[in-house]
Write an enzyme that holds these catalytic residues in place. Structure first.
Site, PDB file in Angstrom:
ATOM      1  N   GLU A 400     -43.244  35.081 -11.427  1.00 52.63           N
ATOM      2  CA  GLU A 400     -43.883  34.063 -10.603  1.00 52.63           C
ATOM      3  C   GLU A 400     -44.741  33.185 -11.502  1.00 52.63           C
ATOM      4  OE1 GLU A 400     -46.047  37.001  -8.318  1.00 52.63           O
ATOM      5  OE2 GLU A 400     -47.908  35.978  -8.866  1.00 52.63           O
ATOM      6  N   HIS A 485     -48.946  45.944  -8.016  1.00 49.22           N
ATOM      7  CA  HIS A 485     -47.846  46.429  -7.180  1.00 49.22           C
ATOM      8  C   HIS A 485     -47.595  47.920  -7.333  1.00 49.22           C
ATOM      9  CE1 HIS A 485     -45.946  42.094  -7.466  1.00 49.22           C
ATOM     10  NE2 HIS A 485     -47.047  42.119  -6.733  1.00 49.22           N
ATOM     11  N   ASN A 523     -42.125  40.829  -5.361  1.00 55.57           N
ATOM     12  CA  ASN A 523     -43.405  41.207  -4.767  1.00 55.57           C
ATOM     13  C   ASN A 523     -43.117  42.072  -3.540  1.00 55.57           C
ATOM     14  OD1 ASN A 523     -43.027  38.391  -5.751  1.00 55.57           O
ATOM     15  ND2 ASN A 523     -45.211  38.582  -6.058  1.00 55.57           N
TER      16      ASN A 523
END
Ligand code: FAE
Length: 545
Positions: A400, A485, A523
């Protein structure tokens, strides 16, 4: 003090809930007095209560569980260690921004612990008051794990990127799950309930606040990489009004990881607000669950400590619940279950409990641009684009394009790369300290660094640019020692059955990111939400009707 003290009686707590985040959010979302009354129906848990369903944690897994149980007519009590973020501080805002972090920023720390902890190689962290702030950077020996704390869990602090995994990779990671049902039913259900929306590409091209993303995109394309827009739960129409200066700014005011005051559809405004509207939800904030054991009278005894805003214990409570849903996140759920197994309280749990933890292959990196390649002083805190190099067999990367929203031009391009790192760790109970540790070593993130390096070396070579070496530590290029994460620790169809039931303990369920085997390639919250939707539907139809 920004928030009313933790409630001490059922009467006060009723009132607190009326004023509280869920009710306020419901009012904010729908403007209906009847919804506020519905939220008030649930009182905070008291010592000795007996409830039918208790959910530990109010993040994605917990919020889905709460909504679907209450809709099915089951009174549901959510217990959350963090605060109900609903009361503005002296500055009129509920959350602080990233440029001026105060006590609201971090969970029980006396200084900030920023992911980018340095600037020009000099420590950039700042002293703050010790407080039950919204972002926890939980330190294990080889990794820092960032997590949201509060009613809404990770949704309060995350970047809002709402990404479905590639179907082929999903099938590889979770082979026991019917992909057709996921992609036809549960992902669409999750996206709708989360309020996922897409950026208008024409607006993106023109918006000053995405100059940084356009620059990184153009540089990626010049090196032959593909980019893709990333959906988000931040309301892009609100952001357009921020850019036009017609509403108070949030994403455009350096608000992200310490909370957004406007614009983001966090769980307290979506799933939890809808659950409250049924009139069957109670939310007990600032209570840390410490034990779950079979109760002699049936069901489970759930022990919890009520805490004050300094983290100090205020009261101990034990509640009996017919059913307990673990939704304390990959770290929270795994730690609780491993501790209960070691203590003998849930000694029959499978050995797979505590295994298979991964960091979703997270690694961050920054590049220094030429002086003519400006990224913009105004940067939207919500990422809207990623470099998609997942099909590269030598090392898949989904990176990202991250903002660096300091309010001044810094010529920095920042990225959070998600890679296919096969390394895993496990949770271990330390009988000496009575705590649960994680075996992850920083060196286990080398596969992530190697994969990301291939992409960004190529971009640097094409652009004649270099890495920044001053943001993650003096001389340190890779932000490889933290993750946003955490995934795994209680993997679906290994530690639980194929729907999150804990074998041998009827009425115990796991509903959160701990079910996902360490790496999902994007994600994770959309996957966590959709999987919870799938599992709770099965549990309601087979175990609860
Ligand atoms: P989570 O949301 O962490 O909820 C667990 C809840 O349980 C928390 O509220 C805890 O406070 C609470 N809890 C834990 N232990 C206890 C206990 N013992 N007693 C009572 N309560 C407890 O779990 N993901 C994306 O998909 N897109 C993004 O853009 C994104 N950006 C991120 C940015 C940041 C800075 C961070 C930290 C995370 C980001 N994530 C993102 C990850 C995402 O927020 C995370 O995967 C989910 O929140 C995990 O959901 P769970 O339901 O598993």
């Amino acid at each position: 003090m920004y928030h009313h003290p933790a409630p001490r009686s059922r009467v006060i707590s009723r009132r607190a809930l009326l004023q509280g985040g869920v009710a306020a959010a419901v009012l904010g979302a729908a403007g209906g007095g009847s919804l506020a009354r519905a939220a008030a129906a649930g009182a905070t848990l008291a010592d000795g209560d007996h409830v039918s369903a208790l959910v530990i944690g109010s993040g994605y897994g917990g919020a889905v569980t709460a909504l679907r149980l209450t809709q099915a007519g089951i009174a549901t009590s959510v217990v959350e260690m963090g605060m109900a973020w609903n009361t503005p501080g002296p500055d009129g805002k509920i959350f602080c921004n990233m440029l001026r972090p105060d006590q609201r920023s971090y969970w029980l720390r006396t200084s900030t612990d920023q992911p980018l902890g340095y600037f020009l190689g000099i420590p950039a962290n700042k002293p703050i008051g010790r407080y039950t702030g919204v972002l926890d950077s939980e330190r294990f020996s080889g990794i820092r794990v960032y997590q949201g704390r509060g009613v809404g869990g990770g949704s309060l602090v995350n970047g809002g990127m709402a990404v479905q995994p590639l179907r082929s990779y999903f099938e590889e990671v979770l082979p026991s799950v019917d992909p057709r049902a996921m992609y036809d039913t549960y992902f669409p259900r999750a996206n709708a309930a989360l309020g996922v929306n897409h950026i208008d590409p024409a607006w993106f091209e023109a918006a000053e606040c995405y100059r940084y993303a356009r620059l990184s995109r153009n540089q990626a394309h010049a090196s032959g990489y593909r980019t893709t827009f990333v959906p988000n739960v931040y309301d892009f129409t609100y952001m357009a009004r921020e850019q036009a200066n017609t509403v108070p700014r949030s994403a455009l005011a350096s608000e992200v990881i310490y909370g957004n005051n406007y614009g983001k559809r966090t769980l307290d405004k979506t799933y939890l607000a809808a659950a409250a509207a049924t009139g069957r939800l109670s939310v007990t904030a600032q209570h840390v669950v410490t034990a779950v054991t079979p109760a002699p009278a049936g069901g489970y005894a759930v022990t919890m400590t009520q805490i004050g805003t300094g983290g100090e214990p205020v009261a101990g409570k034990t509640v009996r619940a017919d059913r307990v849903f673990f939704a304390a996140g990959s770290i929270g759920t795994s730690k609780l279950l491993v501790a209960m197994k070691a203590a003998g309280a849930l000694s029959g749990l499978p050995d797979a409990v505590g295994q298979g933890w991964g960091n979703n292959g997270n690694v961050m990196v920054a590049r220094a641009n030429h002086v003519w390649d400006t990224t913009g002083a105004l940067q939207a805190g919500m990422p809207a684009m990623g470099i998609d190099n997942w099909s590269d067999a030598r090392g898949p990367v989904f990176a990202e394009i991250a903002p660096f929203p300091t309010g001044v031009e810094l010529w920095v391009s920042l990225y959070l790369a998600i890679t296919r790192n096969p390394e895993r760790a496990r949770f271990v109970f330390d009988s000496g300290t009575g705590t649960v540790g994680l075996t992850w070593r920083t060196a286990q993130n080398q596969p992530a660094v190697d994969a990301a390096k291939r992409v960004f070396d190529a971009i640097n070579a094409e652009q004649f640019t270099v890495y920044r070496r001053d943001l993650f530590g003096p001389g340190k290029i890779w932000g490889d020692d933290f993750t946003y994460h955490p995934l795994g620790g209680c993997i679906l169809n290994q530690a639980t059955d194929n729907y999150g039931r804990l074998p041998g303990f009827p009425g115990l369920y796991v509903m959160d990111g701990s079910l996902i085997p360490g790496n999902i390639g994007v994600n994770p919250f959309v996957t966590i939400t959709a999987l919870a939707e799938r599992n709770i539907e099965k549990i309601i139809t087979t175990d609860l009707s």
